[in-house]
Design an enzyme around this catalytic site. Structure first.
Site, PDB file in Angstrom:
ATOM      1  N   TRP A  55     -26.604  41.730  42.547  1.00 12.57           N
ATOM      2  CA  TRP A  55     -25.518  42.009  41.611  1.00 12.57           C
ATOM      3  C   TRP A  55     -25.308  43.513  41.712  1.00 12.57           C
ATOM      4  O   TRP A  55     -26.192  44.293  41.368  1.00 12.57           O
ATOM      5  CB  TRP A  55     -25.929  41.611  40.188  1.00 12.57           C
ATOM      6  CG  TRP A  55     -24.845  41.737  39.176  1.00 12.57           C
ATOM      7  CD1 TRP A  55     -23.847  40.850  38.921  1.00 12.57           C
ATOM      8  CD2 TRP A  55     -24.672  42.810  38.234  1.00 12.57           C
ATOM      9  NE1 TRP A  55     -23.056  41.303  37.889  1.00 12.57           N
ATOM     10  CE2 TRP A  55     -23.531  42.499  37.449  1.00 12.57           C
ATOM     11  CE3 TRP A  55     -25.351  44.007  37.981  1.00 12.57           C
ATOM     12  CZ2 TRP A  55     -23.076  43.337  36.435  1.00 12.57           C
ATOM     13  CZ3 TRP A  55     -24.890  44.844  36.968  1.00 12.57           C
ATOM     14  CH2 TRP A  55     -23.764  44.499  36.213  1.00 12.57           C
ATOM     15  N   ARG A 107     -28.655  35.180  39.080  1.00 11.75           N
ATOM     16  CA  ARG A 107     -28.922  36.578  38.735  1.00 11.75           C
ATOM     17  C   ARG A 107     -28.002  37.560  39.460  1.00 11.75           C
ATOM     18  O   ARG A 107     -28.018  38.759  39.182  1.00 11.75           O
ATOM     19  CB  ARG A 107     -30.380  36.937  39.069  1.00 11.75           C
ATOM     20  CG  ARG A 107     -31.386  36.114  38.307  1.00 11.75           C
ATOM     21  CD  ARG A 107     -32.790  36.496  38.702  1.00 11.75           C
ATOM     22  NE  ARG A 107     -33.108  37.837  38.269  1.00 11.75           N
ATOM     23  CZ  ARG A 107     -33.598  38.147  37.082  1.00 11.75           C
ATOM     24  NH1 ARG A 107     -33.826  37.191  36.203  1.00 11.75           N
ATOM     25  NH2 ARG A 107     -33.870  39.391  36.769  1.00 11.75           N
ATOM     26  N   GLU A 165     -14.973  34.628  29.797  1.00  7.93           N
ATOM     27  CA  GLU A 165     -15.905  34.843  30.910  1.00  7.93           C
ATOM     28  C   GLU A 165     -15.799  33.771  31.989  1.00  7.93           C
ATOM     29  O   GLU A 165     -16.043  34.062  33.154  1.00  7.93           O
ATOM     30  CB  GLU A 165     -17.347  35.032  30.417  1.00  7.93           C
ATOM     31  CG  GLU A 165     -18.133  33.811  30.087  1.00  7.93           C
ATOM     32  CD  GLU A 165     -19.581  34.131  29.704  1.00  7.93           C
ATOM     33  OE1 GLU A 165     -20.009  33.684  28.650  1.00  7.93           O
ATOM     34  OE2 GLU A 165     -20.287  34.800  30.482  1.00  7.93           O
ATOM     35  N   HIS A 200      -3.891  41.975  10.271  1.00  6.07           N
ATOM     36  CA  HIS A 200      -3.972  43.442  10.283  1.00  6.07           C
ATOM     37  C   HIS A 200      -3.694  44.024  11.670  1.00  6.07           C
ATOM     38  O   HIS A 200      -4.134  45.138  11.970  1.00  6.07           O
ATOM     39  CB  HIS A 200      -5.351  43.892   9.783  1.00  6.07           C
ATOM     40  CG  HIS A 200      -5.584  43.537   8.343  1.00  6.07           C
ATOM     41  ND1 HIS A 200      -4.884  44.119   7.309  1.00  6.07           N
ATOM     42  CD2 HIS A 200      -6.399  42.624   7.779  1.00  6.07           C
ATOM     43  CE1 HIS A 200      -5.285  43.600   6.161  1.00  6.07           C
ATOM     44  NE2 HIS A 200      -6.200  42.686   6.413  1.00  6.07           N
ATOM     45  N   ASN A 228     -34.672  45.352  42.345  1.00  2.00           N
ATOM     46  CA  ASN A 228     -33.829  45.006  41.204  1.00  2.00           C
ATOM     47  C   ASN A 228     -33.975  46.131  40.188  1.00  2.00           C
ATOM     48  O   ASN A 228     -35.096  46.505  39.852  1.00  2.00           O
ATOM     49  CB  ASN A 228     -34.321  43.664  40.614  1.00  2.00           C
ATOM     50  CG  ASN A 228     -33.700  43.351  39.273  1.00  2.00           C
ATOM     51  OD1 ASN A 228     -32.598  43.796  38.976  1.00  2.00           O
ATOM     52  ND2 ASN A 228     -34.401  42.567  38.474  1.00  2.00           N
ATOM     53  N   GLY A 229     -32.851  46.690  39.729  1.00  2.00           N
ATOM     54  CA  GLY A 229     -32.931  47.766  38.732  1.00  2.00           C
ATOM     55  C   GLY A 229     -32.118  48.959  39.183  1.00  2.00           C
ATOM     56  O   GLY A 229     -31.255  48.838  40.063  1.00  2.00           O
ATOM     57  N   GLU A 234     -17.705  33.936  19.697  1.00  2.00           N
ATOM     58  CA  GLU A 234     -18.365  33.277  20.823  1.00  2.00           C
ATOM     59  C   GLU A 234     -17.372  32.392  21.596  1.00  2.00           C
ATOM     60  O   GLU A 234     -17.399  32.347  22.831  1.00  2.00           O
ATOM     61  CB  GLU A 234     -19.554  32.460  20.300  1.00  2.00           C
ATOM     62  CG  GLU A 234     -20.270  31.607  21.323  1.00  2.00           C
ATOM     63  CD  GLU A 234     -20.859  32.389  22.492  1.00  2.00           C
ATOM     64  OE1 GLU A 234     -20.890  33.624  22.449  1.00  2.00           O
ATOM     65  OE2 GLU A 234     -21.261  31.736  23.474  1.00  2.00           O
ATOM     66  N   CYS A 258     -29.653  40.793  39.987  1.00  2.00           N
ATOM     67  CA  CYS A 258     -30.424  40.815  41.218  1.00  2.00           C
ATOM     68  C   CYS A 258     -31.653  39.909  41.081  1.00  2.00           C
ATOM     69  O   CYS A 258     -32.325  39.906  40.061  1.00  2.00           O
ATOM     70  CB  CYS A 258     -30.899  42.206  41.623  1.00  2.00           C
ATOM     71  SG  CYS A 258     -29.559  43.313  42.022  1.00  2.00           S
ATOM     72  N   LYS A 284     -26.607  36.522  35.129  1.00  2.00           N
ATOM     73  CA  LYS A 284     -27.234  35.897  33.966  1.00  2.00           C
ATOM     74  C   LYS A 284     -28.066  36.884  33.168  1.00  2.00           C
ATOM     75  O   LYS A 284     -28.059  36.880  31.954  1.00  2.00           O
ATOM     76  CB  LYS A 284     -28.106  34.740  34.447  1.00  2.00           C
ATOM     77  CG  LYS A 284     -28.800  33.965  33.340  1.00  2.00           C
ATOM     78  CD  LYS A 284     -27.863  32.964  32.745  1.00  2.00           C
ATOM     79  CE  LYS A 284     -28.469  32.210  31.582  1.00  2.00           C
ATOM     80  NZ  LYS A 284     -27.439  31.743  30.665  1.00  2.00           N
ATOM     81  N   LYS A 305     -16.740  32.940  25.585  1.00  2.00           N
ATOM     82  CA  LYS A 305     -16.920  31.877  26.576  1.00  2.00           C
ATOM     83  C   LYS A 305     -15.626  31.667  27.349  1.00  2.00           C
ATOM     84  O   LYS A 305     -15.623  31.531  28.557  1.00  2.00           O
ATOM     85  CB  LYS A 305     -17.337  30.592  25.855  1.00  2.00           C
ATOM     86  CG  LYS A 305     -18.326  29.770  26.548  1.00  2.00           C
ATOM     87  CD  LYS A 305     -19.778  30.136  26.332  1.00  2.00           C
ATOM     88  CE  LYS A 305     -20.131  31.568  26.570  1.00  2.00           C
ATOM     89  NZ  LYS A 305     -21.498  31.912  26.228  1.00  2.00           N
TER      90      LYS A 305
END
Ligand code: F6R
Length: 596
Positions: free
Chosen positions: A74, A28, A476, A492, A100-101, A469, A2, A591, A473
């Protein structure tokens, strides 16, 4: 997670200023967006979808007023619908609020308001705020007191901004969610992040938890919960507005991948003395940790895994924790230094882990990109990675800069045998990354394997976090299944997933025991007909077993991690581009994740 904006003093340009700010905050959240302007009443427009959808909705409306707020969402409470878009209003329509929150006590507040006769039109937690303000106004409070009384009743995390019909001010308050004021001669802004108003001013005031701001034609004031004025420092932002543009690249992600050489130079500047073989990180050099615990999320957690290896190699016990698990894991803390690795400095899970560590008496350090962020302010110490603003939701250049900064931290606070080699490798790193960017065959690899069922990434030692990583990437931004493993783990269980339709990216650097063992794992997947893409410096003979090679210059394995990762960033980027994905704003993500 947000984005909030508010502004006063822009006259007829208020609406455009708000929408421009929202476009800069869209990283955001991009589930819905809206604006509200106050005059004798409230003019409001909001829409599900992106800022472009809001712009279209605005093209059919006339909104007037020179005091306004805006929001890009968001979703947390309720799906991304028009009704759940912010701003939210009270029953009279005279109050508009963006938030926001997460308001943790919203259900009990909502129950209370509903029994008192208020009508709710959304599923959000936010909507309790305008209704509480409405009650306070009706009870005779002026606008500022009504907002203050309401904020006092909220539990949880919030950054809120409020306008009230007939009032010339924007009111704002924060607890656990970022808010920053932008100060110009004739106008004042507030936002979740500086890019929202950076085109207009470089002067900023960071609000702290519990602070309350009022912006109006006369300027701005910040007060504490009792209304006492707080003298705030005005800081100057050190980066240019152009840094938040795409500079001709198709996507922010690609631009930011290409910015890595510069970001690394900025990170290292003035901090390494190659001749002396020393690192200068100021007072942080005196930290002398006897143990280090890292806390971080996502990409930053992968950087933290690298950091923990660095300290272990220097003989200092060290471990990386997922921040969301740390508070409940309660590892013995002793006199460990607890390091939060966080690009934004606002990630709720990481802040919460750092606070838990502080409560338990630990010294804390934030390794962050954002000066003035909550992590930087709350921790005892901060080490800035100096990567510059990162707009693409997928972290790229900041990961490279985190690895460089963590190497500086380890070198500056401990003694390792090969400090000179590492320092020399760090010095060469920006140029080496440029070589990878100039010569990478990542696009051809992406073209060949864009239809793969899944992608696997393997590596050992410093290359294991790179494997993790690389997979993060890939998943996402392409929405395809991808997994990263410590190379030895493949046999394994995950090997059962390996087929001719699952390319395996193997990071093999050097020609030591680790490299030889990883080559053994490469042979195992090759025997199952999986295509193998080796990311290698050419020191071993992994090329013999690989279908494709992504070459990196020969360097120290710590620096090789950044180089290998650069290729993998490009493979993910080109795969996502070929698949037509929304690269800078992948679905469901934001983000800066300011909720737990
Ligand atoms: C992935 C990504 C996220 C962040 C994570 C932590 O590309 O960007 O996984 O790394 O949300 O964010 P920060 O570093 O801001 O704490």
């Amino acid at each position: 997670m947000c984005g909030i904006i508010g502004c006063v003093g822009r006259g007829d340009e208020t609406l455009d200023t708000l929408v421009h700010g929202l476009s800069k905050l869209e990283y955001r959240g991009y589930d819905s967006a809206g604006v509200a302007l106050a005059n004798s009443h409230i003019d409001l427009c909001k829409h599900s979808g992106k800022i472009a959808d809001l712009r279209e909705a605005l093209s059919e409306r006339t909104l007037s007023g020179s005091v306004g707020i805006g929001h890009t969402r968001w979703s947390t409470h309720g799906p991304p619908t028009d009704e759940n878009a912010h701003p939210h209003q009270d029953c009279t329509g005279d109050v508009a609020v963006v938030h926001n929150g997460i308001i943790e006590n919203y259900q009990s507040l909502r129950d209370e308001l509903v029994s008192a006769g208020h009508t709710f039109t959304s599923d959000t937690d936010t909507e309790v705020v305008p209704h509480l303000i409405e009650d306070a106004l009706e009870a005779g409070a002026d606008a500022e007191d009504a907002v203050r009384e309401t904020v006092d009743r909220l539990e949880g995390s919030y950054a809120v901004a409020v306008v009230v019909a007939g009032c010339d001010s924007v009111f704002a308050a924060r607890n656990d969610s970022p808010l920053v004021l932008g100060i110009d001669d004739d106008a004042t802004y507030l936002a979740s992040d500086v890019p929202a108003f950076r085109d207009f001013t470089d002067k900023v005031v960071y609000l702290a938890d519990g602070e309350f701001a009022r912006l109006n034609g006369a300027g701005w004031t910040v007060t504490d919960t009792d209304g006492n004025v707080i003298e705030k420092d005005i800081d100057t932002v050190q980066w240019d507005p152009e840094e938040t543009g795409k500079s001709g690249y198709d996507h922010f992600m690609l631009k930011e991948i290409h910015e890595q050489p510069r970001a690394l130079r900025q990170c290292l500047r003035g901090r390494v003395d190659e001749l002396a073989g020393t690192v200068d990180i100021g007072d942080l050099g005196d930290l002398s940790p006897t143990g280090v615990q890292f806390v971080a999320c996502g990409t930053s957690y992968h950087a933290a895994l690298h950091g923990a290896q660095l300290f272990r190699e220097a003989g200092i016990p060290s471990q990386a924790f997922l921040a969301s698990e740390y508070a409940t894991a309660t590892p013995p803390i002793g006199d460990a230094l607890v390091v939060g690795v966080t690009q934004s400095g606002e990630t709720a899970d990481t802040l919460s882990a750092l606070r838990a560590a502080r409560r338990r008496g630990a010294r804390t350090l934030a390794v962050t990109n954002v000066v003035g962020s909550t992590a930087a302010r709350e921790c005892d110490h901060a080490l800035y990675i100096r990567a510059g603003p990162e707009i693409g939701v997928a972290a790229t250049k900041t990961f490279a800069s985190q690895l460089a900064a963590l190497n500086l931290l380890a070198l500056g606070t401990s003694t390792t045998g090969d400090a000179r080699q590492v320092i020399s490798a760090l010095r060469d790193l920006p140029g080496h990354v440029q070589e990878v960017l100039d010569e990478s065959a990542a696009q051809e690899v992406a073209e060949l394997y864009q239809d793969a069922n899944a992608y696997f990434f393997i590596g050992r030692g410093y290359q294991e976090p790179v494997a993790l990583e690389g997979a993060l990437k890939m998943k996402e931004i392409t929405y395809k299944h991808a997994e990263g493993f410590a190379a030895g783990e493949l046999k394994h269980g995950p090997l059962a997933l390996v087929t001719e339709n699952t390319p395996v990216f193997a990071i093999v650097t050097g020609d030591d025991e680790r490299a030889r063992k990883t080559i053994g794992n490469v042979k195992e997947v090759e025997a199952r007909d999986a295509p193998v893409v080796a990311i290698t410096d050419g020191q071993s003979d992994v090329e013999r077993y690989a279908d494709h090679v992504l070459q990196i210059p020969e360097t120290h394995p710590r620096a090789a991690a950044v180089l290998a990762n650069t290729h993998l960033q490009l493979v993910s980027y080109h795969t996502a581009a070929l698949l037509g994905r929304n690269i800078d704003k992948p679905r469901n993500l934001a983000k800066s994740v300011t909720v737990e």
